[in-house]
Write a protein that holds these residues in place. Structure first.
Motif, PDB file in Angstrom:
ATOM      1  N   PRO A 252       0.887  -1.228  -0.061  1.00 35.09           N
ATOM      2  CA  PRO A 252      -0.042   0.005  -0.008  1.00 35.09           C
ATOM      3  C   PRO A 252       0.801   1.386   0.053  1.00 35.09           C
ATOM      4  CG  PRO A 252      -0.918  -1.506   1.510  1.00 35.09           C
ATOM      5  CD  PRO A 252       0.412  -2.110   1.102  1.00 35.09           C
ATOM      6  N   LEU A 253       2.001   1.327   0.699  1.00 35.56           N
ATOM      7  CA  LEU A 253       2.754   2.776   0.859  1.00 35.56           C
ATOM      8  C   LEU A 253       3.500   2.824  -0.620  1.00 35.56           C
ATOM      9  CD1 LEU A 253       3.941   4.774   2.536  1.00 35.56           C
ATOM     10  CD2 LEU A 253       5.514   3.418   3.410  1.00 35.56           C
ATOM     11  N   ARG A 254       4.052   1.711  -1.163  1.00 40.28           N
ATOM     12  CA  ARG A 254       4.440   1.831  -2.317  1.00 40.28           C
ATOM     13  C   ARG A 254       3.545   2.361  -3.471  1.00 40.28           C
ATOM     14  NH1 ARG A 254       8.737  -3.174  -2.717  1.00 40.28           N
ATOM     15  NH2 ARG A 254      10.095  -2.383  -0.965  1.00 40.28           N
ATOM     16  N   GLN A 255       2.166   1.687  -3.380  1.00 39.16           N
ATOM     17  CA  GLN A 255       1.037   2.211  -4.106  1.00 39.16           C
ATOM     18  C   GLN A 255       0.858   3.865  -3.938  1.00 39.16           C
ATOM     19  OE1 GLN A 255      -2.345  -0.164  -3.142  1.00 39.16           O
ATOM     20  NE2 GLN A 255      -1.395  -1.821  -4.194  1.00 39.16           N
ATOM     21  N   LEU A 256       0.692   4.208  -2.714  1.00 38.53           N
ATOM     22  CA  LEU A 256       0.642   5.526  -2.501  1.00 38.53           C
ATOM     23  C   LEU A 256       1.785   6.432  -3.271  1.00 38.53           C
ATOM     24  CD1 LEU A 256      -1.346   7.587  -1.173  1.00 38.53           C
ATOM     25  CD2 LEU A 256       0.217   7.457   0.902  1.00 38.53           C
ATOM     26  N   ARG A 257       3.056   5.863  -2.966  1.00 35.82           N
ATOM     27  CA  ARG A 257       4.184   6.780  -3.453  1.00 35.82           C
ATOM     28  C   ARG A 257       4.164   6.656  -5.111  1.00 35.82           C
ATOM     29  NH1 ARG A 257       8.459   8.037  -0.554  1.00 35.82           N
ATOM     30  NH2 ARG A 257       9.937   7.386  -2.061  1.00 35.82           N
ATOM     31  N   ALA A 258       3.505   5.405  -5.652  1.00 32.70           N
ATOM     32  CA  ALA A 258       3.402   5.303  -7.039  1.00 32.70           C
ATOM     33  C   ALA A 258       2.459   6.443  -7.694  1.00 32.70           C
ATOM     34  CB  ALA A 258       3.030   3.886  -7.331  1.00 32.70           C
ATOM     35  N   VAL A 259       1.283   6.752  -6.963  1.00 31.00           N
ATOM     36  CA  VAL A 259       0.462   7.918  -7.412  1.00 31.00           C
ATOM     37  C   VAL A 259       1.469   9.176  -7.217  1.00 31.00           C
ATOM     38  CG1 VAL A 259      -1.679   9.148  -6.862  1.00 31.00           C
ATOM     39  CG2 VAL A 259      -1.508   6.620  -6.302  1.00 31.00           C
TER      40      VAL A 259
ATOM     41  N   LEU B  93     -12.357  14.119 -10.677  1.00 25.61           N
ATOM     42  CA  LEU B  93     -11.578  14.335  -9.459  1.00 25.61           C
ATOM     43  C   LEU B  93     -11.917  13.513  -8.345  1.00 25.61           C
ATOM     44  CD1 LEU B  93     -11.076  18.269 -10.027  1.00 25.61           C
ATOM     45  CD2 LEU B  93      -9.189  16.586 -10.260  1.00 25.61           C
ATOM     46  N   ALA B  94     -13.229  13.377  -8.248  1.00 30.50           N
ATOM     47  CA  ALA B  94     -13.867  12.476  -7.095  1.00 30.50           C
ATOM     48  C   ALA B  94     -13.351  11.253  -7.110  1.00 30.50           C
ATOM     49  CB  ALA B  94     -15.377  12.775  -7.038  1.00 30.50           C
ATOM     50  N   GLU B  95     -13.337  10.744  -8.701  1.00 26.35           N
ATOM     51  CA  GLU B  95     -13.014   9.147  -8.717  1.00 26.35           C
ATOM     52  C   GLU B  95     -11.504   9.135  -8.449  1.00 26.35           C
ATOM     53  OE1 GLU B  95     -14.099   6.488  -9.259  1.00 26.35           O
ATOM     54  OE2 GLU B  95     -12.419   5.347 -10.118  1.00 26.35           O
ATOM     55  N   TRP B  96     -10.697  10.083  -8.768  1.00 20.15           N
ATOM     56  CA  TRP B  96      -9.225   9.930  -8.408  1.00 20.15           C
ATOM     57  C   TRP B  96      -9.065   9.968  -7.006  1.00 20.15           C
ATOM     58  CZ3 TRP B  96      -5.343  14.413 -10.885  1.00 20.15           C
ATOM     59  CH2 TRP B  96      -4.149  14.053 -10.382  1.00 20.15           C
ATOM     60  N   GLU B  97      -9.630  10.783  -6.113  1.00 17.36           N
ATOM     61  CA  GLU B  97      -9.598  10.787  -4.699  1.00 17.36           C
ATOM     62  C   GLU B  97     -10.256   9.662  -4.200  1.00 17.36           C
ATOM     63  OE1 GLU B  97     -10.851  14.751  -2.924  1.00 17.36           O
ATOM     64  OE2 GLU B  97     -11.566  13.602  -1.075  1.00 17.36           O
ATOM     65  N   ARG B  98     -11.181   9.187  -4.828  1.00 14.18           N
ATOM     66  CA  ARG B  98     -11.748   7.566  -4.178  1.00 14.18           C
ATOM     67  C   ARG B  98     -10.654   6.761  -4.323  1.00 14.18           C
ATOM     68  NH1 ARG B  98     -13.906   3.148  -5.700  1.00 14.18           N
ATOM     69  NH2 ARG B  98     -13.257   3.446  -8.027  1.00 14.18           N
ATOM     70  N   ARG B  99      -9.963   6.814  -5.497  1.00  9.58           N
ATOM     71  CA  ARG B  99      -8.776   5.805  -5.652  1.00  9.58           C
ATOM     72  C   ARG B  99      -7.659   5.933  -4.641  1.00  9.58           C
ATOM     73  NH1 ARG B  99      -7.783   3.504 -11.176  1.00  9.58           N
ATOM     74  NH2 ARG B  99      -9.956   3.364 -12.349  1.00  9.58           N
ATOM     75  N   ILE B 100      -7.267   7.299  -4.327  1.00  7.54           N
ATOM     76  CA  ILE B 100      -6.018   7.517  -3.528  1.00  7.54           C
ATOM     77  C   ILE B 100      -6.657   7.236  -1.815  1.00  7.54           C
ATOM     78  CG2 ILE B 100      -4.928   9.319  -2.458  1.00  7.54           C
ATOM     79  CD1 ILE B 100      -4.763  10.677  -5.101  1.00  7.54           C
ATOM     80  N   ALA B 101      -7.942   7.364  -1.784  1.00  8.14           N
ATOM     81  CA  ALA B 101      -8.599   7.006  -0.299  1.00  8.14           C
ATOM     82  C   ALA B 101      -8.357   5.406   0.065  1.00  8.14           C
ATOM     83  CB  ALA B 101      -9.986   7.485  -0.177  1.00  8.14           C
ATOM     84  N   ILE B 102      -8.818   4.667  -1.104  1.00 10.68           N
ATOM     85  CA  ILE B 102      -8.547   3.168  -0.786  1.00 10.68           C
ATOM     86  C   ILE B 102      -7.134   2.813  -0.632  1.00 10.68           C
ATOM     87  CG2 ILE B 102      -8.739   1.033  -2.382  1.00 10.68           C
ATOM     88  CD1 ILE B 102     -11.458   2.272  -3.549  1.00 10.68           C
ATOM     89  N   ILE B 103      -6.221   3.465  -1.061  1.00 15.75           N
ATOM     90  CA  ILE B 103      -4.718   3.199  -0.924  1.00 15.75           C
ATOM     91  C   ILE B 103      -4.532   3.680   0.392  1.00 15.75           C
ATOM     92  CG2 ILE B 103      -2.454   3.549  -1.712  1.00 15.75           C
ATOM     93  CD1 ILE B 103      -3.410   4.027  -4.590  1.00 15.75           C
TER      94      ILE B 103
ATOM     95  N   HIS C 158       6.196  13.709  -2.197  1.00 20.15           N
ATOM     96  CA  HIS C 158       7.018  12.505  -1.451  1.00 20.15           C
ATOM     97  C   HIS C 158       7.290  13.128  -0.099  1.00 20.15           C
ATOM     98  CE1 HIS C 158       7.082   9.261  -4.354  1.00 20.15           C
ATOM     99  NE2 HIS C 158       7.388  10.140  -5.110  1.00 20.15           N
ATOM    100  N   GLU C 159       7.527  14.431   0.059  1.00 23.74           N
ATOM    101  CA  GLU C 159       7.730  15.213   1.324  1.00 23.74           C
ATOM    102  C   GLU C 159       6.509  15.110   2.184  1.00 23.74           C
ATOM    103  OE1 GLU C 159      11.462  18.083   0.407  1.00 23.74           O
ATOM    104  OE2 GLU C 159       9.282  18.989   0.852  1.00 23.74           O
ATOM    105  N   VAL C 160       5.406  15.266   1.260  1.00 20.98           N
ATOM    106  CA  VAL C 160       3.982  15.268   1.950  1.00 20.98           C
ATOM    107  C   VAL C 160       3.616  14.017   2.670  1.00 20.98           C
ATOM    108  CG1 VAL C 160       1.645  15.696   1.697  1.00 20.98           C
ATOM    109  CG2 VAL C 160       3.069  17.214   1.216  1.00 20.98           C
ATOM    110  N   ILE C 161       3.992  13.036   1.719  1.00 19.94           N
ATOM    111  CA  ILE C 161       3.651  11.492   2.198  1.00 19.94           C
ATOM    112  C   ILE C 161       4.346  11.065   3.409  1.00 19.94           C
ATOM    113  CG2 ILE C 161       3.712   9.123   1.480  1.00 19.94           C
ATOM    114  CD1 ILE C 161       2.765  10.217  -1.058  1.00 19.94           C
ATOM    115  N   ALA C 162       5.793  11.536   3.442  1.00 19.41           N
ATOM    116  CA  ALA C 162       6.637  11.035   4.431  1.00 19.41           C
ATOM    117  C   ALA C 162       6.220  11.705   5.638  1.00 19.41           C
ATOM    118  CB  ALA C 162       8.110  11.390   3.939  1.00 19.41           C
ATOM    119  N   ALA C 163       5.684  13.026   5.676  1.00 19.12           N
ATOM    120  CA  ALA C 163       5.581  13.947   6.793  1.00 19.12           C
ATOM    121  C   ALA C 163       4.276  13.216   7.684  1.00 19.12           C
ATOM    122  CB  ALA C 163       5.186  15.202   6.638  1.00 19.12           C
TER     123      ALA C 163
END
Lengths: 201, 201
Positions: free
Chosen positions: B77-84, B129-139, B188-193
């Motif tokens: 999951p974390l790599r998926q988030l970074r892949a986004v 944009l809502a569909e994009w956010e939905r995909r990110i929320a799943i991750i 990537h900084e925001v994710i890491a934070a």
């Protein structure tokens, strides 16, 4: 009379409203003159073009923003930072009550519209956004000096991330018609997420 | 021949390029037809209006984005988030090498331009944009289930903050003419934070 003497101000105020509620590109000079109740000759007496008017509108919004930030009167750096988030929230709550919905950031809207089509206007908007970020960075440096950020939070980079967060939240609220109150709440969460554990916010 | 049979695709590809490099409002149907080398009759055979074409352009960009996200093939999951974040960075690095600069998000640009002027098109962009956010929320929910976020990070709200961060960073890069590489780095900084201390990123 007063009709002629305040024509310039009427044009600027009308443009500020119409650029926000419709868009810069969508509003023509004829429509502007009609809405401001001025002759086209008056318009061109004050402004060589719509782009010149747009710069004055940007400066008008910038002056209002600096005044709002300067008057916040927060006592500590962290409160100053939170006051910036409150100011952004208040601006969009005001727009929402005036126009019935979130209409976007006066700078961000124009940035999106003209960055690829009018380089002079792009530079003018970019300079205001840079000045806003500079003011936030000064506050972030003070928060950092007090040791309130989590380890690894760089004040300059956080100021940029916060600016991006403002712009992104406002844009998403505008396109999804979500309430202005969500913007302020989300901004405070981002600030809180970057503070050291145990810091009272 | 093939001229007529691929006219629709030429119009869509040309519009995708011109809406990005100039803007939706700035590009008229005459200019589009000229650049796509099609007759105006062909245009109206395929598209009732520029707004209808814009929806197809949005769907074209959305399909490309979903394909890019689906093909990332990250294992955790974390790599998926970074892949986004990598995907967003790669899109704007591509635009930068094609067009010489950051030209903005195809969805965000249109959101800023038409949210106040074309309600149907606004809803169409908002849905993507809502569909994009939905995909990110799943991750983000999966990252949360693995216990990798810092305490207090809500997956849904972080997905929204990350979407806002994408849009804001891209808009600021576009208006300030800063390099696309900065977008990916900041994401990537925001994710890491928002990750728990000690999580390897």
């Amino acid at each position: 009379m007063g009709r002629t003497s305040d024509a310039r101000e009427r044009i600027v105020r009308t443009a500020a409203r119409l650029f926000l509620t419709r868009s810069y590109q969508a509003v023509g000079i004829d429509e502007l003159c009609g809405a401001a109740d001025v002759h086209k000759g008056s318009f061109y007496y004050y402004f060589p073009s719509k782009a010149h008017l747009a710069r004055v509108v940007v400066d008008h919004h910038a002056a209002a923003l600096w005044a709002r930030l300067d008057s916040a009167g927060a006592e500590t750096p962290l409160r100053q930072l939170r006051a910036v988030a409150d100011a952004v929230g208040a601006i969009h709550t005001d727009f929402e009550s005036r126009f019935g919905r979130v209409v976007g950031c006066a700078f961000g809207n124009l940035a999106a519209e003209v960055a690829t089509t009018d380089n002079g206007l792009r530079e003018h908007v970019a300079a205001v956004l840079a000045e806003w970020e500079r003011r936030i960075a000064i506050i972030c440096h003070r928060v950092a000096e007090e040791g309130l950020f989590r380890p690894g939070v760089d004040p300059e980079r956080f100021a940029h991330a916060l600016m991006a967060q403002f712009q992104g939240l406002i844009l998403l609220a505008k396109v999804s018609r979500s309430p202005a109150a969500d913007i302020s709440r989300a901004l405070h969460e981002v600030i809180a997420a970057n503070l050291r554990e145990g810091v009272l916010v």
